[in-house]
Design an enzyme around this catalytic site. Structure first.
Site, PDB file in Angstrom:
ATOM      1  N   LYS A 112       0.843  -0.985  -0.067  1.00 40.68           N
ATOM      2  CA  LYS A 112      -0.002  -0.062   0.002  1.00 40.68           C
ATOM      3  C   LYS A 112       0.945   1.204   0.052  1.00 40.68           C
ATOM      4  O   LYS A 112       0.420   2.291  -0.517  1.00 40.68           O
ATOM      5  CB  LYS A 112      -0.946   0.023   0.951  1.00 40.68           C
ATOM      6  CG  LYS A 112      -1.979  -0.892   1.040  1.00 40.68           C
ATOM      7  CD  LYS A 112      -3.086  -1.250   1.940  1.00 40.68           C
ATOM      8  CE  LYS A 112      -4.187  -2.045   1.668  1.00 40.68           C
ATOM      9  NZ  LYS A 112      -5.143  -1.915   2.820  1.00 40.68           N
ATOM     10  N   LYS A 196      -5.603 -11.044  -7.115  1.00 41.38           N
ATOM     11  CA  LYS A 196      -6.891 -11.015  -6.266  1.00 41.38           C
ATOM     12  C   LYS A 196      -7.756  -9.834  -6.924  1.00 41.38           C
ATOM     13  O   LYS A 196      -7.329  -8.926  -7.011  1.00 41.38           O
ATOM     14  CB  LYS A 196      -6.575 -10.972  -4.729  1.00 41.38           C
ATOM     15  CG  LYS A 196      -6.321  -9.655  -4.096  1.00 41.38           C
ATOM     16  CD  LYS A 196      -6.587  -9.680  -2.720  1.00 41.38           C
ATOM     17  CE  LYS A 196      -6.070  -8.129  -2.189  1.00 41.38           C
ATOM     18  NZ  LYS A 196      -5.908  -7.910  -0.986  1.00 41.38           N
ATOM     19  N   LYS A 199     -11.065  -3.666  -4.348  1.00 39.01           N
ATOM     20  CA  LYS A 199     -11.523  -2.583  -4.701  1.00 39.01           C
ATOM     21  C   LYS A 199     -10.536  -1.303  -5.316  1.00 39.01           C
ATOM     22  O   LYS A 199     -10.906  -0.516  -6.250  1.00 39.01           O
ATOM     23  CB  LYS A 199     -12.161  -2.023  -3.672  1.00 39.01           C
ATOM     24  CG  LYS A 199     -12.057  -2.738  -2.483  1.00 39.01           C
ATOM     25  CD  LYS A 199     -13.071  -2.069  -1.163  1.00 39.01           C
ATOM     26  CE  LYS A 199     -12.662  -2.863  -0.016  1.00 39.01           C
ATOM     27  NZ  LYS A 199     -13.489  -3.048   1.199  1.00 39.01           N
TER      28      LYS A 199
HETATM   29  P1  TYM Z   1     -10.669  -6.060   3.615  1.00 42.36           P
HETATM   30  O1  TYM Z   1     -12.024  -4.717   4.054  1.00 42.36           O
HETATM   31  O2  TYM Z   1      -9.747  -5.589   2.663  1.00 42.36           O
HETATM   32  O3  TYM Z   1     -11.654  -7.160   3.419  1.00 42.36           O
HETATM   33  C1  TYM Z   1     -12.776  -7.666   4.145  1.00 42.36           C
HETATM   34  C2  TYM Z   1     -12.675  -9.178   4.011  1.00 42.36           C
HETATM   35  O4  TYM Z   1     -12.731  -9.695   2.427  1.00 42.36           O
HETATM   36  C3  TYM Z   1     -11.550 -10.544   2.374  1.00 42.36           C
HETATM   37  N1  TYM Z   1     -11.255 -10.529   0.551  1.00 42.36           N
HETATM   38  C4  TYM Z   1     -11.189 -11.411   0.003  1.00 42.36           C
HETATM   39  N2  TYM Z   1     -11.470 -12.753   0.063  1.00 42.36           N
HETATM   40  C5  TYM Z   1     -11.355 -13.532  -1.087  1.00 42.36           C
HETATM   41  N3  TYM Z   1     -10.997 -12.991  -2.349  1.00 42.36           N
HETATM   42  C6  TYM Z   1     -10.743 -11.939  -2.527  1.00 42.36           C
HETATM   43  N4  TYM Z   1     -10.336 -11.171  -3.777  1.00 42.36           N
HETATM   44  C7  TYM Z   1     -10.917 -10.875  -1.391  1.00 42.36           C
HETATM   45  N5  TYM Z   1     -10.660  -9.631  -1.022  1.00 42.36           N
HETATM   46  C8  TYM Z   1     -10.894  -9.133   0.058  1.00 42.36           C
HETATM   47  C9  TYM Z   1     -10.717 -10.044   3.020  1.00 42.36           C
HETATM   48  O5  TYM Z   1      -9.471 -11.276   3.492  1.00 42.36           O
HETATM   49  C10 TYM Z   1     -11.386  -9.779   4.488  1.00 42.36           C
HETATM   50  O6  TYM Z   1     -11.710 -10.913   5.019  1.00 42.36           O
HETATM   51  N6  TYM Z   1      -7.729  -5.762   7.656  1.00 42.36           N
HETATM   52  C11 TYM Z   1      -9.045  -6.031   7.275  1.00 42.36           C
HETATM   53  C12 TYM Z   1     -10.340  -5.793   7.939  1.00 42.36           C
HETATM   54  C13 TYM Z   1     -10.388  -5.886   9.251  1.00 42.36           C
HETATM   55  C14 TYM Z   1     -10.366  -6.959  10.019  1.00 42.36           C
HETATM   56  C15 TYM Z   1     -10.226  -6.986  11.307  1.00 42.36           C
HETATM   57  C16 TYM Z   1     -10.587  -8.508   9.558  1.00 42.36           C
HETATM   58  C17 TYM Z   1      -9.736  -5.067  10.617  1.00 42.36           C
HETATM   59  N7  TYM Z   1      -9.973  -5.529  11.784  1.00 42.36           N
HETATM   60  C18 TYM Z   1     -10.229  -7.967  12.532  1.00 42.36           C
HETATM   61  C19 TYM Z   1     -10.862  -9.388  10.577  1.00 42.36           C
HETATM   62  C20 TYM Z   1     -10.668  -9.336  11.939  1.00 42.36           C
HETATM   63  C21 TYM Z   1      -9.384  -5.723   5.694  1.00 42.36           C
HETATM   64  O7  TYM Z   1      -8.608  -4.767   5.306  1.00 42.36           O
HETATM   65  O8  TYM Z   1     -10.142  -6.217   5.023  1.00 42.36           O
END
Ligand code: TYM
Length: 333
Positions: A112, A196, A199
């Protein structure tokens, strides 16, 4: 009963299909048998310095999408991270147990901040995984349903938990396990099926957003990149595009991949894409209607979220008190 915790960032108007298949469908399934807590992680979203009114709107939109997917606030706790101040407080405490080098090894941080180097990157982006660890440890979480891209953050969380237990006693915090379902752990970009779905992809054509116009979604699926062969076969290494389409098809219909391969024996990629487009549109149409239903009544939505924050606060306060006490902080009388 084991405790589940997970969250998503409100960094876009719409979640994308990877969020849904990699995480949200697991959330909905897990809430049946477990004590589940689902969070809209708006403090994490501050790392991309969003416009204030846009952030507020996206926070509600993200919550509405959780509800439309089937997160049930009568069963699970659904809340917004910033409404429970213990998240930020525990993050500070954990940051005092995180080595600089350890945080610096997080590949998402490198990705990032990469384009501009780390010099102009915020400290918030650097400590992002520590806040995530706080989210999880605050609720004595056993299982964290996420996609593959969160695995490294979960490992850091586990390391921190073990470190606290070694320092302050074995029952200080629960050491969480990732819950990553292999079949859907990584949904790929339709235009670049080795990356992957995200967004923040360069081109929107590889992305399926849950709130996109179904016609646009159907078109993107029909123009998905495949390969020069003709055979519809699940082979992620040699046929990443076709395999990704089969994964999405299987996840949305519940039909096993071998059954899909048999269905499409002798048929062309065009047939698969047309059918998959119909499957996705059939899923999205009622989903979008439900989202718009929740968004048409923001005051009820805010009540659901406030109620969730009240319930989450009670749990969070207990954990933070325990950790403050073991850390030697003087309690207020
Ligand atoms: P975020 O907001 O980027 O994504 C949310 C969830 O979606 C999953 N994900 C995917 N799974 C499969 N294929 C994909 N292409 C794909 N893109 C996204 C992510 O793995 C995630 O589960 N850091 C985290 C948010 C967070 C969090 C937490 C998660 C903050 N605190 C505590 C679990 C527990 C994040 O940026 O997810």
């Amino acid at each position: 009963q084991s405790r589940i915790f997970s969250g998503m960032q409100p960094t876009s108007d719409s979640l994308q299909l990877g969020n849904y298949l990699g995480a949200l469908t697991q959330w909905v399934a897990l809430q049946e048998e477990h004590d589940a807590i689902y969070c809209v992680v708006d403090l994490h979203a501050l790392t991309v310095s969003p416009d204030p009114s846009v952030l507020r709107d996206r926070t509600r939109r993200t919550a509405a999408q959780y509800l439309a997917a089937g997160v049930d606030p009568a069963r699970s706790i659904l809340f917004v991270q910033s409404q429970v101040p213990e998240h930020a407080e525990l993050a500070w405490l954990l940051s005092c147990h995180t080595a600089f080098g350890e945080a610096n090894r997080m590949t998402q941080f490198k990705d990032k901040s990469g384009k501009h180097g780390t010099e102009g990157t915020t400290v918030g982006l650097f400590t992002y995984p520590v806040l995530m660890a706080a989210d999880i440890l605050l609720y004595d979480t056993n299982l964290v349903p996420v996609g593959e891209d969160q695995r490294q953050h979960l490992e850091l969380t586990r390391d921190l938990a073990q470190r606290l237990n070694a320092r302050f006693g074995p029952d200080t915090v629960v050491v969480p396990e990732p819950h990553i379902v292999k079949a859907t752990a990584k949904i790929y970009d339709l235009q670049d099926p080795t990356a992957k779905m995200s967004k923040s992809a360069e081109s929107p054509n590889g992305l399926i957003e849950l709130l996109d116009d179904p016609k646009v979604v159907a078109k993107r699926i029909r123009s998905a990149v495949t390969d020069a062969e003709r055979e519809i076969r699940f082979d992620p290494e040699h046929k990443p595009g076709v395999s990704n389409l089969l994964t999405i098809y299987s996840a949305l219909t519940g039909r096993e991949i071998p059954a899909l391969e048999a269905d499409y024996a002798g048929k062309g990629y065009g047939d698969l894409k047309v059918d998959l487009a119909a499957v996705v549109v059939d899923f999205l149409t009622p989903f979008q209607a439900r989202v718009h239903g929740y968004l048409s009544d923001p005051s009820t939505l805010d009540d659901v979220l406030s109620d969730g924050a009240d319930r989450a606060s009670k749990l969070a306060a207990g954990t933070l008190e325990r950790l403050y006490d073991r850390s030697g902080l003087l309690p207020r009388r």
